[in-house]
Design a protein around this motif. Structure first.
Motif, PDB file in Angstrom:
ATOM      1  N   PRO A   1       0.799  -1.236   0.000  1.00 10.04           N
ATOM      2  CA  PRO A   1       0.000   0.000   0.000  1.00 10.04           C
ATOM      3  C   PRO A   1       0.824   1.275   0.000  1.00 10.04           C
ATOM      4  O   PRO A   1       0.316   2.338  -0.351  1.00 10.04           O
ATOM      5  CB  PRO A   1      -0.835  -0.117   1.272  1.00 10.04           C
ATOM      6  CG  PRO A   1      -0.108  -1.082   2.134  1.00 10.04           C
ATOM      7  CD  PRO A   1       0.555  -2.047   1.205  1.00 10.04           C
TER       8      PRO A   1
ATOM      9  N   ARG B   1      -7.485  10.487  -5.392  1.00 13.13           N
ATOM     10  CA  ARG B   1      -7.901   9.250  -4.751  1.00 13.13           C
ATOM     11  C   ARG B   1      -9.057   9.548  -3.814  1.00 13.13           C
ATOM     12  O   ARG B   1      -9.290  10.705  -3.448  1.00 13.13           O
ATOM     13  CB  ARG B   1      -6.758   8.597  -3.966  1.00 13.13           C
ATOM     14  CG  ARG B   1      -6.191   9.488  -2.838  1.00 13.13           C
ATOM     15  CD  ARG B   1      -5.102   8.791  -2.034  1.00 13.13           C
ATOM     16  NE  ARG B   1      -5.644   7.719  -1.231  1.00 13.13           N
ATOM     17  CZ  ARG B   1      -6.070   7.872   0.027  1.00 13.13           C
ATOM     18  NH1 ARG B   1      -6.030   9.065   0.631  1.00 13.13           N
ATOM     19  NH2 ARG B   1      -6.555   6.864   0.700  1.00 13.13           N
TER      20      ARG B   1
ATOM     21  N   ASP C   1      -9.880   4.557   0.050  1.00  9.15           N
ATOM     22  CA  ASP C   1      -9.517   3.598  -0.989  1.00  9.15           C
ATOM     23  C   ASP C   1      -8.428   2.655  -0.474  1.00  9.15           C
ATOM     24  O   ASP C   1      -7.340   3.090  -0.108  1.00  9.15           O
ATOM     25  CB  ASP C   1      -9.025   4.353  -2.226  1.00  9.15           C
ATOM     26  CG  ASP C   1      -8.811   3.463  -3.436  1.00  9.15           C
ATOM     27  OD1 ASP C   1      -8.836   2.226  -3.294  1.00  9.15           O
ATOM     28  OD2 ASP C   1      -8.610   4.013  -4.534  1.00  9.15           O
ATOM     29  N   ARG C   2      -8.709   1.355  -0.461  1.00  5.75           N
ATOM     30  CA  ARG C   2      -7.704   0.416   0.037  1.00  5.75           C
ATOM     31  C   ARG C   2      -6.721  -0.008  -1.043  1.00  5.75           C
ATOM     32  O   ARG C   2      -5.718  -0.679  -0.753  1.00  5.75           O
ATOM     33  CB  ARG C   2      -8.374  -0.813   0.657  1.00  5.75           C
ATOM     34  CG  ARG C   2      -9.175  -1.682  -0.301  1.00  5.75           C
ATOM     35  CD  ARG C   2      -9.940  -2.744   0.468  1.00  5.75           C
ATOM     36  NE  ARG C   2     -10.761  -3.601  -0.378  1.00  5.75           N
ATOM     37  CZ  ARG C   2     -10.367  -4.756  -0.883  1.00  5.75           C
ATOM     38  NH1 ARG C   2      -9.145  -5.201  -0.611  1.00  5.75           N
ATOM     39  NH2 ARG C   2     -11.167  -5.478  -1.631  1.00  5.75           N
TER      40      ARG C   2
ATOM     41  N   THR D   1      -3.862   4.040  -1.288  1.00  8.65           N
ATOM     42  CA  THR D   1      -3.948   4.499   0.094  1.00  8.65           C
ATOM     43  C   THR D   1      -3.249   5.835   0.311  1.00  8.65           C
ATOM     44  O   THR D   1      -2.502   6.326  -0.541  1.00  8.65           O
ATOM     45  CB  THR D   1      -3.276   3.470   1.017  1.00  8.65           C
ATOM     46  OG1 THR D   1      -1.879   3.421   0.677  1.00  8.65           O
ATOM     47  CG2 THR D   1      -3.888   2.088   0.852  1.00  8.65           C
TER      48      THR D   1
ATOM     49  N   GLN E   1      -0.845   6.099   2.277  1.00  7.13           N
ATOM     50  CA  GLN E   1       0.576   5.754   2.287  1.00  7.13           C
ATOM     51  C   GLN E   1       1.188   5.909   0.894  1.00  7.13           C
ATOM     52  O   GLN E   1       2.327   6.360   0.750  1.00  7.13           O
ATOM     53  CB  GLN E   1       0.757   4.309   2.759  1.00  7.13           C
ATOM     54  CG  GLN E   1       0.398   4.056   4.206  1.00  7.13           C
ATOM     55  CD  GLN E   1       0.351   2.566   4.488  1.00  7.13           C
ATOM     56  OE1 GLN E   1      -0.702   1.917   4.347  1.00  7.13           O
ATOM     57  NE2 GLN E   1       1.469   2.004   4.875  1.00  7.13           N
TER      58      GLN E   1
ATOM     59  N   THR F   1     -14.478  -0.821  -2.758  1.00  8.05           N
ATOM     60  CA  THR F   1     -14.137   0.389  -2.015  1.00  8.05           C
ATOM     61  C   THR F   1     -14.271   1.575  -2.953  1.00  8.05           C
ATOM     62  O   THR F   1     -14.141   1.408  -4.176  1.00  8.05           O
ATOM     63  CB  THR F   1     -12.677   0.299  -1.491  1.00  8.05           C
ATOM     64  OG1 THR F   1     -12.344   1.458  -0.727  1.00  8.05           O
ATOM     65  CG2 THR F   1     -11.681   0.178  -2.641  1.00  8.05           C
TER      66      THR F   1
END
Length: 275
Positions: free
Chosen positions: A158, A186, A190-191, A194, A196, A233
């Motif tokens: 991620p 984004r 949102d998985r 991400t 990150q 998601t």
């Protein structure tokens, strides 16, 4: 929208770059913008985005990279497309794979499109599986307006970026040298793309990365089956999870993208057609 798109208003071309032939759908006039497909292919929603780009004063190029062109994204069909793409030599779907080889072909497409269409440069819009490809395409000097939408690679990291170390350095140096900016979007929860990952882009690119985040509540609650059942998601800001209502956050995002392209590719004072 639950039917396939015949793509009848685009010209279907076969484009060969370094001995590799692919289908590209082309429409419009003006400077070139490459709109990349998202999983599981050139869906009706991707084509809707391409038409908005075309109608804003650009020659849009949509390369076929995976899936069935124009197909409505079903869960069953999409699952198989993802499986094939993840093992394809053209893509690096997982951490440690580095830069996807298909981006070399895409840079060649951008170079050819610039030669044909003219203008100050070429725009590139990546989506989902191809999100980061728009950034890597900036290694081609003709690409001056990269848009990175919800980049999902690498799928198993991620906080990772789909770039090898040498390309990451080269992209950063090119953006800073030429004063370019990357526009990115984004959804907050949102998985697949991400916070990150956006942080990793910002660490690499600094102020050249303009990452924008929409609330999950802005996502279309009834996307096509592939997105509802497999993605699971809020994800596709200007395609599957787009909400076509005046003033909606996804509409603003769409208009920001078109404005970003216009500001870098169209003559000063050019007006975009109303949608």
């Amino acid at each position: 929208m639950s039917e396939s798109d015949p793509i009848s208003d685009f010209f279907r071309r076969s484009v060969t770059v370094e001995g590799v032939e692919k289908t590209v759908y082309v429409a419009g006039s003006g400077p070139a913008v490459v709109v990349l497909p998202e999983m599981p292919g050139i869906s009706p929603d991707v084509l809707r985005l391409a038409r908005w780009v075309r109608d804003a004063g650009f020659t849009v190029h949509v390369p076929s990279l995976f899936g069935r062109d124009g197909a409505f994204p079903t869960a069953e069909g999409g699952r198989e497309v993802v499986r094939r793409a993840c093992v394809s030599a053209e893509f690096r779907a997982f951490a440690g794979g580095g830069t996807s080889p298909v981006t070399v072909w895409l840079r060649g497409l951008a170079r050819r499109a610039h030669a044909e269409c003219g203008g100050p440069g070429v725009g590139a819009i990546g989506l989902c599986f191809t999100g980061n490809f728009a950034l890597t395409m900036a290694l081609e000097p003709a690409v001056t307006a990269p848009v990175v939408n919800h980049p999902s690679l690498p799928l198993d990291d991620p906080g990772g970026l789909e770039l090898d170390a040498a390309d990451a350095r080269a992209v950063r140096e090119r953006l800073h040298r030429d004063g370019l900016t990357v526009l990115a979007y984004r959804f907050e929860g949102d998985r697949w793309c991400t916070g990150q990952r956006f942080a990793a882009y910002r660490a690499l690119l600094g102020d050249a990365f303009d990452g924008r985040v929409l609330a999950d509540t802005a996502a279309n609650p009834a996307p096509p089956p592939f997105f509802a059942e497999l993605v699971g998601t809020p994800h596709s800001v200007v395609t599957a999870h787009f909400v076509d209502e005046a003033g909606h956050p996804t509409v603003r995002a769409r208009d920001e993208i078109l404005g970003f392209l216009a500001g870098r590719l169209l003559p000063p004072g050019s007006s975009q057609p109303s949608r």
